[in-house]
Every structure is written in structure tokens, then in C-alpha cells.
Design an enzyme around this catalytic site. Structure first.
Site, mmCIF file in Angstrom:
data_model
loop_
_atom_site.group_PDB
_atom_site.id
_atom_site.type_symbol
_atom_site.label_atom_id
_atom_site.label_comp_id
_atom_site.label_asym_id
_atom_site.label_seq_id
_atom_site.Cartn_x
_atom_site.Cartn_y
_atom_site.Cartn_z
ATOM 1 N N LEU A 157 0.906 -1.314 -0.004
ATOM 2 C CA LEU A 157 0.078 0.052 0.026
ATOM 3 C C LEU A 157 0.978 1.182 -0.282
ATOM 4 O O LEU A 157 1.751 1.095 0.744
ATOM 5 C CB LEU A 157 -1.125 -0.244 0.959
ATOM 6 C CG LEU A 157 -1.758 0.127 2.111
ATOM 7 C CD1 LEU A 157 -2.020 0.006 2.817
ATOM 8 C CD2 LEU A 157 -2.481 0.528 2.111
ATOM 9 N N ILE A 169 4.501 3.252 7.300
ATOM 10 C CA ILE A 169 5.957 3.081 6.779
ATOM 11 C C ILE A 169 5.907 1.969 5.970
ATOM 12 O O ILE A 169 5.710 0.553 6.160
ATOM 13 C CB ILE A 169 6.672 2.840 7.933
ATOM 14 C CG1 ILE A 169 8.368 2.650 7.412
ATOM 15 C CG2 ILE A 169 6.481 1.608 9.053
ATOM 16 C CD1 ILE A 169 9.433 2.919 8.625
ATOM 17 N N GLU A 170 6.275 2.211 4.409
ATOM 18 C CA GLU A 170 6.451 0.969 3.569
ATOM 19 C C GLU A 170 7.474 1.475 2.509
ATOM 20 O O GLU A 170 8.197 2.483 2.564
ATOM 21 C CB GLU A 170 4.936 1.427 2.764
ATOM 22 C CG GLU A 170 3.773 1.175 3.574
ATOM 23 C CD GLU A 170 2.533 1.361 2.673
ATOM 24 O OE1 GLU A 170 2.631 0.406 1.511
ATOM 25 O OE2 GLU A 170 1.617 1.885 3.057
#
Length: 338
Positions: free
Chosen positions: A23, A157-158
Site C-alpha cells: 500500500l 511506513i512502507e
């Protein structure tokens, strides 16, 4: 298309698919007919059940109309990014204050609701990477907290922000500083997962948070499970959160019950980015029932923009791609009280 793949005015679509998640003042008033029909609701913890609302594309619904139609009072506003340096802007381009984002937040609060601001997402420049030190990053977080007098923040956080160990530690250190300066602030850290629990990066985040003594709530994004085909999304969500609970219990030395109360999840309504993955309204009801039985600290979904039908075929930026009523997922979420 979910928050991991947002196409904003100035950012391009990312085609990467990872294991998962490829995401967030005072008592609330009673603005809607739903609230007015019964007793005045008590204030829920900030960030407990705010669906993600993104103003960067498509036709985002009017927040106050959603409040009246569903009874929801909390929203997670996405996304706060870097302007190319260590300065926070909405989507990295819109001013922190004075624009549509602020007017939306003001209208929500005037109607008796409140917001969580979410930092990060999949695409765009991340403050965790662009700020060169934990102190500078904490300063960027604080600027947003102060601008909106926030009671909660969500660190989504990605991508490269979560995959870099140096950046993971910087985020944890910055959040520790932010929490110390704002002891009443709820801090949610949201990241990807497998069907059985956090990825290695997610586990490492929790481990670093525990080692730092960070008082945070931890949430996984149980979708985009990496090409596994048809998945029972309700069962996978429960299994993923159980795995997160086990990690938090182990690292923070908590009982199973206490650990459940420090974790949560953010689902994706309707078609996800992964072929064969569909979260139905019935699935989401089952997920929320599970959350209620364990008193999870956060339940959300991406996104309110998509909480409506768009006919046959897959979902998109502005619809879920499944048969549903308008705001069905939000109505379910509005009933979650922790």
C-alpha cells in the site's frame, strides 16, 4: 488502487508488489442523526476507528456528509510527505496549513469529529528518508502535531522507508522523542504483513520500538499477499494480527491480552491490488467482530474514497469494485468501540 499505489498529481504509479501492504479535542459531540437518536457517545481513543480519507485524487467524499450518513467521527487523513527536504507537506506538494486539507479538518472538528494524520504511504518522498537525523525527523513530526493540535498520528511506513534498517531506527528514535514531548499523543505504526504475521522488517520495527521503550500501537495491513490467488481475507487478517500480537507480546514482555490491546489492522475494502483478493462487507464485519473480541487498539481501511460500488470488474481509486451500498464499510467501522 490503494494507498501504496496512489497516483497523486506529481507522483507516478509504483508497480511493485511486496509480500503485503504493498500500500490514523475532548469529548465528541453528537452531530449525526445516528448519534442524536441515542445517548451521547463517549469519546473513543483518538485513531481507534478512522478510515483513510485521501484528498489527492478522484472524488473524495465530503467528510461531514459521511459523518451524517454513517455516524463515523474519526478520519485518518493521508498522506503527509516530504517536500523534497525535511519539511512536511500534504502529498509533498500542498501546504501544511491553509488549504483544502485544513478546511476539511476544520469542518470535521466543527461537526464533532477529529482526525489522525498519516505520514508516509507507498509512493512519494518520505520524511523518514529525507530527514537526515532522528532529531530533524522528530521536528517534522512535531510541526504537524502543533499545526493541528493532534491527539494521534499514524506512521504508514512502507517501500524503501521500511526496507532500510537505518531509516527504521531513525523513525523509532524520532517517535520516541515525539512521544516524550507529547505524552498524551497516540502513536500508531502501520506496516505490511504476511498471512501469519509481520514481515521481517515489521518484526524488526517492533523489536527496535521495544528496545527504545517506545509506547506505540502497532498495526498491520493484511492484504496484497503476493500472488497467492484466492485468499479468505477475514481468516488471513485474523491470522496476521495474531502473529503481530505474538511479536508485540514477545518484544514488550506483555501478556497475550495486553498485547492484543496494543495492536490492530488496516484492511482494504473490496478488490485489493492483488488478483483474487476481495474483502467483502461480510469479511469486514467478521474482522471487526474479531477486533471487538480482543479489544484491538486500531481498526481502519483504505479507503473511504473507495467505499461505494462501481459495477462489475475490479475496484479503483474511487470505488471498491464489489456489490455494496455507499459507505457500507464505514458504517461497520463506526460501530467499533475497542
Amino acid at each position: 488502487m490503494h494507498r501504496k499505489r496512489i497516483v497523486s498529481a506529481l507522483s507516478a504509479l509504483s508497480a511493485a508488489v511486496v509480500v503485503s501492504g504493498a500500500l490514523t479535542a475532548g469529548a465528541y459531540a453528537t452531530p449525526s442523526k445516528h448519534a442524536a437518536e441515542g445517548a451521547a457517545p463517549t469519546a473513543a481513543p483518538s485513531g481507534l476507528n478512522g478510515p483513510y480519507l485521501y484528498l489527492g485524487w478522484g472524488s473524495p467524499p465530503k467528510a461531514t456528509s459521511v459523518m451524517s450518513a454513517t455516524g463515523i467521527r474519526q478520519f485518518t487523513m493521508a498522506f503527509m510527505l516530504s517536500d523534497g527536504g525535511c519539511n512536511p507537506k500534504w502529498d509533498g506538494t500542498r501546504a501544511l496549513t491553509g488549504g483544502t486539507d485544513q478546511s476539511t479538518i476544520n469542518s470535521i472538528r466543527s461537526a464533532g469529529g477529529d482526525v489522525t494524520v498519516s505520514f508516509g504511504g507507498w509512493s512519494g518522498n518520505k520524511l523518514g528518508e529525507k530527514c537526515s537525523s532522528a532529531g530533524a525527523l522528530a521536528g517534522a513530526y512535531q510541526k504537524v502535531v502543533d499545526a493541528y493540535k493532534l491527539k494521534s498520528i499514524d506512521i504508514d511506513i512502507e517501500a524503501t522507508e521500511v526496507s532500510n534498517a537505518t531509516v527504521r531506527q531513525r523513525v523509532i528514535d524520532a517517535l520516541k522523542t515525539t512521544k516524550t514531548k507529547n505524552p498524551g499523543l497516540k502513536v500508531y505504526v502501520t506496516f505490511g504483513t504476511t498471512t501469519t504475521g509481520p514481515t521481517a522488517d515489521g518484526k524488526d520495527l517492533v523489536k527496535r520500538g521495544a528496545a527504545k521503550g517506545l509506547d506505540a500501537e502497532w498495526a498491520v495491513m493484511p492484504f496484497d499477499f503476493g500472488g497467492q490467488g484466492s485468499v479468505d481475507m477475514a481468516a488471513a487478517t485474523k491470522s496476521a494480527v495474531d502473529g503481530l500480537k505474538n511479536t508485540v507480546a514477545s518484544e514488550y514482555k506483555l501478556s497475550s491480552d495486553a498485547a492484543y490491546r496494543k495492536v490492530g489492522f488496516s484492511s482494504m475494502n473490496g478488490h485489493t491490488d492483488q488478483a483474487g483478493e476481495i474483502v467483502s462487507v461480510a469479511d469486514f464485519k467478521s474482522m471487526v467482530s474479531y477486533a471487538t473480541s480482543h479489544h484491538l487498539s486500531r481498526v481502519s481501511f483504505w479507503s473511504l474514497n473507495r467505499d461505494r460500488k462501481c459495477g462489475s470488474g475490479g475496484g479503483g481509486d474511487a470505488c471498491s469494485g464489489i456489490e455494496q451500498g455507499t459507505y457500507d464499510f464505514t458504517k461497520v467501522l463506526a460501530g467499533y468501540n475497542g
